[in-house]
Design a protein around this motif. Structure first.
Motif: not given
Length: 281
Positions: A54-57, A96-99, A144-148, A150-160
């Motif tokens: 979640h991101h309540v703000p 945030d690209p680190a998140v 940043a939110v809608d695309t980047r 998502v791709l960074l999440l998929v990248q982290a998931f693939a590495r996992h």
């Protein structure tokens, strides 16, 4: 290669908890009126343990406002089909690209060291315009939110998933697009349409990339869904564009997404699938 035999009668019978023992991260699951919440409830009902991002703000700044995360978590928890499964919630500003990688790591740890299902449901609301009013800040914010992210999440998931036992079954990625490729497009939301279109376009490439890890990748277009953002005459006009005379409800796309997470959908990958009740644009 020999042909596979027909499934046994036992295999044809549906398991009431097809996701028993599986784990899922659902992003953008902070409102009980939203699609993320509906997806999380379906996954939980099918037996999965679920981490709610979640991101309540973001919601607090919108006209519809924010829910209490404790109430969202309780709503998903009451849907649990397996008493051994758990529901956990955690925050994250995916601009945030680190998140993204940090969030996925937290979900893996909280859910016992393995993540099977990633549903990237989050998106940026507002901060958009038509071709005449769009500017670089709007484009960058949606990218940043809608695309980047998502791709960074998929990248982290693939590495996992790559670090697990070879070809651990049950890996699933579901992304969310919109009606930007349909008749009429989305001329009043250029930034949103552009970034959601990028996810639709990358679906097959990601599916091919993750196939070696036994992970399917699909993208769902939910069509117009009543998440509380429209009322009055405009609401009725949209409802009339459905053959059923009603908007989509959050559980409509959630049923499809939950099915894509099951073993029944193991042969479906690289697809952009619309779940919009015959909506006529």
């Amino acid at each position: 290669m020999p042909r596979l035999p027909h499934p046994t009668p036992e295999a044809l019978r549906r398991d009431p908890l097809p996701l028993r023992g599986r784990t899922a991260l659902v992003t953008g699951a902070s409102r009980r009126a939203g699609i993320g919440h509906a997806v999380a409830r379906r996954l939980a009902a099918y037996g999965a343990s679920v981490y709610l991002h979640h991101h309540v703000p973001h919601d607090a700044a919108q006209p519809w406002g924010a829910d209490r995360i404790e109430e969202v978590t309780a709503s998903v928890t009451e849907a649990l089909g397996d008493p051994r499964a758990r529901v956990i919630a955690g925050p994250g500003d995916l601009a945030d690209p680190a998140v993204p990688a940090e969030l996925l790591g937290r979900a893996v740890e909280a859910l016992g060291g393995r993540l099977d299902i990633l549903v990237a449901n989050h998106a940026l609301s507002g901060s958009d315009g038509d071709l005449d009013t769009i500017d670089a800040a709007m484009l960058d914010a949606h990218w940043a939110v809608d695309t980047r992210s998502v791709l960074l999440l998929v990248q982290a998931f693939a590495r996992h998933r790559a670090a697990l036992e070879p070809r651990t079954p049950g890996g699933r990625v579901v992304m969310m697009t919109s009606g930007q490729d349909m008749a009429g497009g989305m001329p009043g939301e250029i930034a949103y349409a552009l970034q959601k279109g990028a996810l639709a376009s990358i679906t097959r490439s990601l599916a091919t990339t993750l196939a070696e890890q036994a992970v399917t990748v699909n993208t769902v277009n939910p069509g117009p869904v009543d998440t509380g953002y429209m009322t009055g005459e405009d609401y009725e006009a949209i409802a009339a564009m459905f053959p059923a005379g009603r908007w989509g409800m959050p559980d409509d796309p959630a049923r499809l997404i939950a099915w894509l997470a099951t073993d029944e959908a193991d042969w479906i990958t690289g697809q952009v699938i619309s779940s919009e009740g015959g909506f006529r644009r």
